[in-house]
Design a protein around this motif. Structure first.
Motif, PDB file in Angstrom:
ATOM      1  N   GLY A 164       0.795  -1.234   0.000  1.00  0.00           N
ATOM      2  CA  GLY A 164       0.000   0.000   0.000  1.00  0.00           C
ATOM      3  C   GLY A 164       0.819   1.271   0.000  1.00  0.00           C
ATOM      4  N   PHE A 165       2.056   1.209  -0.484  1.00  0.00           N
ATOM      5  CA  PHE A 165       2.917   2.396  -0.470  1.00  0.00           C
ATOM      6  C   PHE A 165       2.433   3.466  -1.452  1.00  0.00           C
ATOM      7  N   ILE A 166       1.757   3.045  -2.539  1.00  0.00           N
ATOM      8  CA  ILE A 166       1.275   4.032  -3.507  1.00  0.00           C
ATOM      9  C   ILE A 166       0.225   4.940  -2.856  1.00  0.00           C
ATOM     10  N   GLY A 167      -0.670   4.339  -2.059  1.00  0.00           N
ATOM     11  CA  GLY A 167      -1.669   5.145  -1.363  1.00  0.00           C
ATOM     12  C   GLY A 167      -1.048   6.091  -0.364  1.00  0.00           C
ATOM     13  N   MET A 168      -0.034   5.621   0.364  1.00  0.00           N
ATOM     14  CA  MET A 168       0.654   6.499   1.318  1.00  0.00           C
ATOM     15  C   MET A 168       1.385   7.624   0.592  1.00  0.00           C
ATOM     16  N   LEU A 169       1.909   7.290  -0.585  1.00  0.00           N
ATOM     17  CA  LEU A 169       2.579   8.319  -1.383  1.00  0.00           C
ATOM     18  C   LEU A 169       1.579   9.370  -1.839  1.00  0.00           C
ATOM     19  N   ARG A 170       0.380   8.933  -2.220  1.00  0.00           N
ATOM     20  CA  ARG A 170      -0.656   9.872  -2.643  1.00  0.00           C
ATOM     21  C   ARG A 170      -1.087  10.778  -1.486  1.00  0.00           C
ATOM     22  N   ASP A 171      -1.070  10.228  -0.270  1.00  0.00           N
ATOM     23  CA  ASP A 171      -1.436  11.049   0.888  1.00  0.00           C
ATOM     24  C   ASP A 171      -0.430  12.160   1.141  1.00  0.00           C
ATOM     25  N   LEU A 172       0.826  11.936   0.719  1.00  0.00           N
ATOM     26  CA  LEU A 172       1.853  12.961   0.932  1.00  0.00           C
ATOM     27  C   LEU A 172       1.631  14.202   0.076  1.00  0.00           C
ATOM     28  N   LEU A 173       0.725  14.121  -0.920  1.00  0.00           N
ATOM     29  CA  LEU A 173       0.437  15.313  -1.719  1.00  0.00           C
ATOM     30  C   LEU A 173      -0.202  16.409  -0.878  1.00  0.00           C
ATOM     31  N   ALA A 174      -0.789  16.014   0.268  1.00  0.00           N
ATOM     32  CA  ALA A 174      -1.396  17.002   1.170  1.00  0.00           C
ATOM     33  C   ALA A 174      -0.467  17.362   2.316  1.00  0.00           C
ATOM     34  N   PRO A 176       2.141  19.272   4.656  1.00  0.00           N
ATOM     35  CA  PRO A 176       2.350  20.721   4.821  1.00  0.00           C
ATOM     36  C   PRO A 176       3.698  21.214   4.322  1.00  0.00           C
ATOM     37  N   ASN A 177       4.667  20.310   4.141  1.00  0.00           N
ATOM     38  CA  ASN A 177       5.989  20.726   3.697  1.00  0.00           C
ATOM     39  C   ASN A 177       6.066  20.681   2.172  1.00  0.00           C
ATOM     40  N   PRO A 178       6.397  21.790   1.502  1.00  0.00           N
ATOM     41  CA  PRO A 178       6.425  21.818   0.027  1.00  0.00           C
ATOM     42  C   PRO A 178       7.445  20.857  -0.586  1.00  0.00           C
ATOM     43  N   THR A 179       8.585  20.659   0.073  1.00  0.00           N
ATOM     44  CA  THR A 179       9.598  19.758  -0.468  1.00  0.00           C
ATOM     45  C   THR A 179       9.098  18.317  -0.476  1.00  0.00           C
ATOM     46  N   VAL A 180       8.373  17.940   0.579  1.00  0.00           N
ATOM     47  CA  VAL A 180       7.789  16.593   0.622  1.00  0.00           C
ATOM     48  C   VAL A 180       6.774  16.433  -0.502  1.00  0.00           C
ATOM     49  N   VAL A 181       5.967  17.458  -0.718  1.00  0.00           N
ATOM     50  CA  VAL A 181       4.970  17.414  -1.797  1.00  0.00           C
ATOM     51  C   VAL A 181       5.661  17.254  -3.152  1.00  0.00           C
ATOM     52  N   ALA A 182       6.729  18.010  -3.370  1.00  0.00           N
ATOM     53  CA  ALA A 182       7.437  17.940  -4.651  1.00  0.00           C
ATOM     54  C   ALA A 182       8.014  16.548  -4.884  1.00  0.00           C
ATOM     55  N   ASN A 183       8.611  15.949  -3.854  1.00  0.00           N
ATOM     56  CA  ASN A 183       9.178  14.608  -4.013  1.00  0.00           C
ATOM     57  C   ASN A 183       8.096  13.558  -4.205  1.00  0.00           C
ATOM     58  N   ALA A 184       6.955  13.712  -3.529  1.00  0.00           N
ATOM     59  CA  ALA A 184       5.851  12.775  -3.721  1.00  0.00           C
ATOM     60  C   ALA A 184       5.325  12.859  -5.151  1.00  0.00           C
ATOM     61  N   SER A 208      -4.806  22.805  -7.426  1.00  0.00           N
ATOM     62  CA  SER A 208      -4.698  24.099  -6.731  1.00  0.00           C
ATOM     63  C   SER A 208      -3.775  23.987  -5.523  1.00  0.00           C
ATOM     64  N   LYS A 209      -3.828  22.863  -4.801  1.00  0.00           N
ATOM     65  CA  LYS A 209      -2.945  22.681  -3.648  1.00  0.00           C
ATOM     66  C   LYS A 209      -1.489  22.579  -4.094  1.00  0.00           C
ATOM     67  N   LEU A 210      -1.272  21.905  -5.205  1.00  0.00           N
ATOM     68  CA  LEU A 210       0.096  21.813  -5.712  1.00  0.00           C
ATOM     69  C   LEU A 210       0.631  23.180  -6.097  1.00  0.00           C
ATOM     70  N   LEU A 211      -0.212  24.007  -6.698  1.00  0.00           N
ATOM     71  CA  LEU A 211       0.226  25.357  -7.068  1.00  0.00           C
ATOM     72  C   LEU A 211       0.513  26.199  -5.834  1.00  0.00           C
ATOM     73  N   ALA A 212      -0.223  25.937  -4.752  1.00  0.00           N
ATOM     74  CA  ALA A 212       0.026  26.691  -3.519  1.00  0.00           C
ATOM     75  C   ALA A 212       1.411  26.369  -2.958  1.00  0.00           C
ATOM     76  N   ALA A 213       1.871  25.126  -3.154  1.00  0.00           N
ATOM     77  CA  ALA A 213       3.198  24.741  -2.661  1.00  0.00           C
ATOM     78  C   ALA A 213       4.315  25.162  -3.605  1.00  0.00           C
ATOM     79  N   LEU A 214       3.960  25.647  -4.772  1.00  0.00           N
ATOM     80  CA  LEU A 214       4.955  25.925  -5.805  1.00  0.00           C
ATOM     81  C   LEU A 214       5.953  26.995  -5.385  1.00  0.00           C
ATOM     82  N   GLY A 215       5.466  28.037  -4.736  1.00  0.00           N
ATOM     83  CA  GLY A 215       6.329  29.171  -4.412  1.00  0.00           C
ATOM     84  C   GLY A 215       7.400  28.869  -3.393  1.00  0.00           C
TER      85      GLY A 215
END
Length: 738
Positions: A164-174, A176-184, A208-215
């Motif tokens: 179930g690592f793919i599901g856990m990876l998908r959860d990392l898209l939310a 709070p750390n932008p670097t974690v989001v980018a790597n996920a 929209s959440k991904l764009l918020a982490a972009l900066g």
């Protein structure tokens, strides 16, 4: 780094092992000795020396809780761990201990090293530490674990799916750390690109959440997030417009990769917009960042230029008024100059044609031969594309012709031939100037061009016969391109001046049909011979038919192909101008996705990816044996094989001759009772007109022996007197031609 240079000397295994043993037995304060020895080992690995025999000694260094030593030990294990499946098991307890260390750097280093060793025992031991790391309190560990999931998936996809690592990876898209989001995002994108079952799809909320982490991301993190937005399919025009406005701020970024990726996403979203004003505004905003890329090094310039070439074909307004930016500099590499030439041609229009032409004329006097040739070609293409500038281009080409520089003259002849085809009956006054240097032309393309000019305008050139006759002496030594042009030119000359060129056309046709091996050239010779021998009016109407003028539309990619290539902006595909799946074995094709927001023009040009499920294998004819073994005679109808591999009876049947179906038995071949359905019967052969019956199988097959005496008979059929008079002669054509 200067102090570490002394370590890059070849070391012996025994000496390094003894130094490690001595460091263990003596007091080594702060592990200084072992650091030095490990640096020597790593330096030898870097130089390509085999250090695998030190594996047990390196394992004994794993309990040392010093980060610098940990890094070198883990680097060694990554290099040789996969080749030591038995000994690597000794390292697993130390890996698991490090995964629970208080230092997050050591925890991250441990799981990263384990994911880089593709052995079942290591991957099995990695499951629990990786699961805990994906939920670790430290963002550095989480971002490292996200990449480790992608690495583990490449080694064992079933294990990753099961845990179930793919599901856990998908959860990392939310996260709070932008670097974690980018790597996920990077990990999910990599898995999606390589998997047939897993596809990354984003909705407007996640996008929209991904764009918020972009900066707040690093440069490469921004590239990963922007790339992932290509998996977002807007369902309404408003969704695409809102995202495009937010992404457009990235166009001002200093990193060229971020700029190109932002442009790629904007061009993608524009296919789902209906607001023409917003699209025009985005195109204007793309121009300055693209121009800024040209101030980088030559390599980045070339990448930018190849991408710009695609962009301006799809969105011409992006750099419509910036043609001067692409003028070549004296110190530009030749590959950059050639790329700029192509863009200058694409951006040329009636308003800037004079400026572009003046620049091209300067380039035509450079020293680099390839660049000069390309410049002359571009002048000719400019004359064809921009009609008002044709007169100036012709004048410029004539000036270049006067330079008497060989390679310049040859290119000028070629482009003037194309201009004649674009503007028929307009610039024929320069033909004498072209013909003056005919004997100096040495390249096949230029010789073919001047031969075309002489043949096409034979009625206006007084010495056309002499010019073509000079080339006929070396006909067999010329390139096929020149031979084809000369054959056609001589036939045109004969139709227009039959009296003067009768000997020449007879000579060329004889050489073409009897002494040439090239099948295209030989068949064209037979075609012209038969045409001239049967119907002079038809020959004139066909050979001298008015042809449509050429245009520049043929050198443009169609819109669907451009839309597909622009999905790969900033990649190798945009440099080669080919889809990656055509030159990378594991690459997958991309295409615009269907959506209610997809605008009508993009939908009409949409190229859909082939689906394997839609493939239907061809239905083969049913084979029904009726006894015996099939012979060659039964399958092809008997007889021997022709010169070109076709059965002679079948070939003659197509041309009007053939056998009666019994030739196989006459040649000694027996029927055996096999048949192919639905072709269960063979139609009777057409009787040969000369014999009134079926032609018997010849012992030595000649494919032209029975073609009604039109091509190779001893007494060729003449044209009628009326046809001869139409050609302007008073004699029979057989008197002229033979």
């Amino acid at each position: 780094m200067a102090s570490d240079a002394k370590f890059f000397t070849r070391g012996k295994i025994q000496e390094l092992r003894k130094e490690l043993e001595d460091a263990e037995s003596t007091k080594d304060k702060k592990f200084v000795k072992r650091k030095t020895i490990l640096k020597k080992i790593v330096a030898n690995i870097t130089m390509g020396n085999d250090m695998s025999q030190l594996f047990p000694d390196i394992i004994r260094c794993m309990p040392i809780q010093v980060l610098e030593i940990k890094k070198m030990v883990y680097l060694y294990l990554v290099s040789y761990g996969r080749n030591k499946p038995d000994q690597i098991q000794q390292a697993i307890p130390f890996f698991l201990t490090d995964c629970e260390d208080r230092n997050p750097l050591i925890r991250a280093l441990a799981i990263r090293t384990m994911s880089y060793i593709p052995l079942p025992t290591i991957l099995s031991a990695l499951r629990d530490p990786l699961r805990h790391s994906l939920r670790d309190s430290d963002p550095y560990v989480r971002k490292t674990a996200a990449i480790c999931v992608a690495k583990a998936w490449m080694h064992d996809s079933k294990l990753v799916d099961k845990e179930g690592f793919i599901g856990m990876l998908r959860d990392l898209l939310a996260d709070p750390n932008p670097t974690v989001v980018a790597n996920a995002v990077a990990a999910l994108t990599e898995i999606s690109d390589r998997s047939d079952d897993i596809t990354l799809k984003l909705n407007v909320t996640v996008a929209s959440k991904l764009l918020a982490a972009l900066g707040e991301c690093s440069e490469w993190g921004q590239v990963y997030i922007l790339d992932s937005l290509m998996y977002f399919v807007p369902q309404t025009s408003q969704d695409a417009e809102v995202l495009a406005e937010r992404i457009s701020a990235r166009l001002q970024h200093a990193n060229s990769a971020v700029v190109l990726t932002s442009i790629k996403v904007l061009l993608y979203l524009m296919n789902y917009m209906n607001n023409d004003q917003l699209k025009e505004s985005l195109c204007r905003r793309m121009g300055p960042p693209l121009v800024t890329l040209l101030s980088s090094g030559p390599e980045v310039q070339y990448v930018a230029l190849r991408n710009i070439l695609l962009i301006i074909q799809r969105r011409p307004t992006v750099l419509r008024n910036d043609v001067k930016v692409f003028f070549c500099k004296y110190n530009d590499p030749v590959y950059v100059k050639l790329a700029k030439l192509e863009i200058m041609y694409r951006l040329a229009n009636p308003d800037n044609a004079k400026t572009v032409l003046a620049e091209l004329q300067e380039y035509a006097t450079e020293l680099d031969i390839d660049f000069v040739r390309k410049s002359v070609r571009t002048i000719g293409r400019l004359a064809i594309k921009v009609t008002p500038s044709a007169d100036i281009c012709i004048h410029t080409l004539l000036q270049l012709l006067e330079t008497k520089i060989t390679y310049v003259v040859q290119e000028v002849v070629v482009v003037i031939r194309d201009i004649f085809r674009r503007y028929p009956n307009k610039y024929e006054s320069i033909i004498p100037t072209l013909c003056e240097g005919m004997n100096d032309l040495t390249e096949p393309e230029s010789k073919s061009a001047i031969v075309w000019v002489v043949g096409h305008y034979a009625d206006r050139i007084d010495n056309a016969v002499e010019l073509l006759e000079d080339l006929s002496y070396t006909f067999l030594e010329e390139a096929v391109e020149v031979q084809l042009s000369l054959l056609t030119a001589v036939v045109k000359l004969f139709i227009q001046k039959p009296e003067a060129s009768k000997d020449l056309v007879s000579k060329i046709l004889k050489l073409t049909t009897e002494e040439v091996d090239n099948p295209d050239l030989r068949d064209r010779g037979f075609m012209y011979w038969r045409l001239l021998s049967t119907n002079a009016t038809a020959a004139k109407d066909i050979v001298l038919a008015e042809k449509p003028p050429i245009s520049t539309e043929t050198d443009r990619m169609d819109r669907g192909t451009l839309d597909q290539l622009l999905l790969h902006t900033g990649t190798l595909g945009s440099i080669y101008h080919k889809n990656p799946e055509t030159f990378i074995r594991t690459a997958r094709g991309k295409a615009l996705s269907e959506s209610p927001a997809l605008n009508q023009k993009s939908r009409m040009a949409l190229i859909r990816l082939p689906e394997e499920s839609s493939y239907t294998p061809p239905v083969l004819p049913e084979y029904r044996p009726t006894g015996g073994v099939a012979t060659q005679a039964e399958i092809i109808g008997g007889g021997q094989m022709g010169d070109d591999g076709d059965p002679p009876e079948q070939e003659e049947s197509l041309l009007g001759g053939g056998g009666d179906g019994g030739e196989g038995e006459e040649a000694g071949l027996q029927s055996d009772g096999h048949e192919f359905l639905p072709l269960s019967s063979v139609p009777p052969a057409v009787p040969h007109p000369a014999s009134g019956g079926a032609a018997p199988a010849a012992a030595s097959y000649d494919p032209y022996a029975q073609l009604d005496g039109l091509f190779r008979s001893d007494a060729p059929q003449p044209l009628s007197a009326n046809d001869a008079q139409r050609l302007g002669g008073q004699q029979h054509v057989d008197d002229l031609l033979f």
